[in-house]
Design a protein around this motif. Structure first.
Motif, PDB file in Angstrom:
ATOM      1  N   UNK A  38      36.601  18.599 -22.262  1.00 36.83           N
ATOM      2  CA  UNK A  38      37.437  18.239 -23.268  1.00 36.83           C
ATOM      3  C   UNK A  38      36.580  17.443 -24.415  1.00 36.83           C
ATOM      4  N   UNK A  39      37.308  17.057 -25.472  1.00 36.40           N
ATOM      5  CA  UNK A  39      36.425  16.486 -26.562  1.00 36.40           C
ATOM      6  C   UNK A  39      36.003  15.142 -26.292  1.00 36.40           C
ATOM      7  N   UNK A  40      36.766  14.232 -25.288  1.00 41.15           N
ATOM      8  CA  UNK A  40      36.205  12.825 -24.823  1.00 41.15           C
ATOM      9  C   UNK A  40      35.103  13.043 -24.019  1.00 41.15           C
ATOM     10  N   UNK A  41      35.127  14.183 -23.225  1.00 38.99           N
ATOM     11  CA  UNK A  41      33.941  14.212 -22.391  1.00 38.99           C
ATOM     12  C   UNK A  41      32.715  14.622 -23.366  1.00 38.99           C
ATOM     13  N   UNK A  42      32.912  15.444 -24.430  1.00 36.34           N
ATOM     14  CA  UNK A  42      31.708  15.833 -25.284  1.00 36.34           C
ATOM     15  C   UNK A  42      31.463  14.813 -25.939  1.00 36.34           C
ATOM     16  N   UNK A  43      32.099  13.740 -26.661  1.00 32.02           N
ATOM     17  CA  UNK A  43      31.640  12.749 -27.159  1.00 32.02           C
ATOM     18  C   UNK A  43      30.997  11.898 -26.320  1.00 32.02           C
ATOM     19  N   UNK A  44      31.523  11.454 -25.094  1.00 29.83           N
ATOM     20  CA  UNK A  44      30.968  10.623 -24.294  1.00 29.83           C
ATOM     21  C   UNK A  44      29.535  10.860 -23.651  1.00 29.83           C
ATOM     22  N   UNK A  45      29.332  11.992 -23.410  1.00 29.24           N
ATOM     23  CA  UNK A  45      27.911  12.156 -22.815  1.00 29.24           C
ATOM     24  C   UNK A  45      26.861  12.273 -23.858  1.00 29.24           C
ATOM     25  N   UNK A  46      26.845  12.329 -25.149  1.00 29.21           N
ATOM     26  CA  UNK A  46      25.990  12.333 -26.137  1.00 29.21           C
ATOM     27  C   UNK A  46      25.669  10.876 -26.268  1.00 29.21           C
ATOM     28  N   UNK A  47      24.313  10.544 -26.117  1.00 28.45           N
ATOM     29  CA  UNK A  47      24.002   9.087 -26.503  1.00 28.45           C
ATOM     30  C   UNK A  47      22.675   9.037 -27.492  1.00 28.45           C
ATOM     31  N   UNK A  48      23.355   9.042 -28.958  1.00 24.85           N
ATOM     32  CA  UNK A  48      22.160   9.201 -29.866  1.00 24.85           C
ATOM     33  C   UNK A  48      21.100   8.129 -29.940  1.00 24.85           C
ATOM     34  N   UNK A  49      21.516   6.906 -29.465  1.00 26.84           N
ATOM     35  CA  UNK A  49      20.519   5.684 -29.301  1.00 26.84           C
ATOM     36  C   UNK A  49      19.840   5.574 -27.967  1.00 26.84           C
ATOM     37  N   UNK A  50      19.732   6.933 -27.217  1.00 24.22           N
ATOM     38  CA  UNK A  50      18.989   6.916 -26.016  1.00 24.22           C
ATOM     39  C   UNK A  50      17.610   6.240 -26.032  1.00 24.22           C
ATOM     40  N   UNK A  51      17.247   5.427 -25.006  1.00 23.21           N
ATOM     41  CA  UNK A  51      15.934   4.986 -24.777  1.00 23.21           C
ATOM     42  C   UNK A  51      15.433   5.836 -23.558  1.00 23.21           C
TER      43      UNK A  51
END
Length: 188
Positions: A38-51
Motif C-alpha cells: 500500500x501507499x503507506x509501505x511504499x512511502x515508509x521503505x524509501x529513505x532519501x536521506x540514507x547514510x
C-alpha cells in the motif's frame, strides 16, 4: 583487522548509497503499482536521506583474549525500512514453528518450565558456541527456506515474489549477484 580479514567486506572505490536508495525506490514503486504494497509501505521503505552502515567493535569480555565481534548498524541505511517490511511480513510465519525460541524472555521461560517440571532422566546438557554465525549462513539456502515457508501462507499479499525481491535487496544491496558488499566505514 582479524575480523575484517575473515569477513565478506571489501573497500569500495565509490559510495553506493545513491544506488541503494534508487534500488529501494524502484522496488517500492514496482510493487505499489502491482497492488502488492500500500501507499503507506511504499512511502515508509524509501529513505532519501540514507547514510552508510556503521561498523563498530564489540569486545567479548567473557572470552579468553577478549576477541572482537564486528557489529554493523543498519540504522538510517537505504535498506533499513525495507528490512522492517520484510521482518513484519515474515515474522508471523515463525509463530507456528515447532522449535522456535522467540527471544531471551522466551528462552528464560523455557528454562523456568524445565526447572519447575524437572529434566527428564535421559536428557543431555548441550552447549554451543558459534563463531561468525551470521556471516557463515549461506544466503541462497536461507532465501530458499524463506520462500518455502512464504509459499505455505493462505494470504497472497504481499506476494512471495515481492517479499523475496525485497529480501535480496536487503541481503545483497546494489548487486544482482549473490555477494555481500558494504561500504566499509568504522566508528571512532
Amino acid at each position: 583487522n582479524d575480523q575484517n580479514n575473515r569477513s565478506f567486506f571489501k573497500v569500495l572505490e565509490q559510495d553506493p548509497i545513491k544506488d541503494h536508495i534508487k534500488k529501494v525506490k524502484e522496488w517500492a514503486m514496482k510493487w505499489f503499482s502491482r497492488g502488492q504494497i500500500n501507499e503507506k509501505w511504499r512511502d515508509f521503505v524509501v529513505n532519501d536521506n540514507a547514510t552508510a552502515a556503521k561498523n563498530a567493535t564489540l569486545y567479548k569480555t567473557h572470552k579468553i583474549g577478549y576477541p572482537v565481534r564486528l557489529s554493523t548498524s543498519g540504522c538510517n541505511t537505504a535498506i533499513e525500512n525495507l528490512d522492517r517490511f520484510i521482518e513484519t511480513t515474515c515474522t508471523p510465519l515463525t509463530e507456528n514453528l515447532l522449535y522456535c525460541i522467540k527471544n531471551t524472555a522466551d528462552s528464560l521461560d523455557i528454562i523456568d518450565t524445565l526447572n519447575s517440571q524437572g529434566i527428564p532422566p535421559n536428557a543431555r546438557l548441550v552447549s554451543l558456541d558459534i563463531i561468525n554465525m551470521f556471516p557463515n549462513i549461506d544466503n541462497k539456502n536461507g532465501i530458499k527456506a524463506v520462500e518455502r515457508i512464504l509459499n505455505t501462507r493462505t494470504t497472497l499479499k504481499p506476494s512471495t515474489e515481492c517479499i523475496i525481491e525485497g529480501l535480496k535487496i536487503c541481503l545483497f544491496n546494489n548487486n544482482s549477484v549473490f555477494e555481500n558488499v558494504n561500504l566499509l566505514q568504522t566508528n571512532g
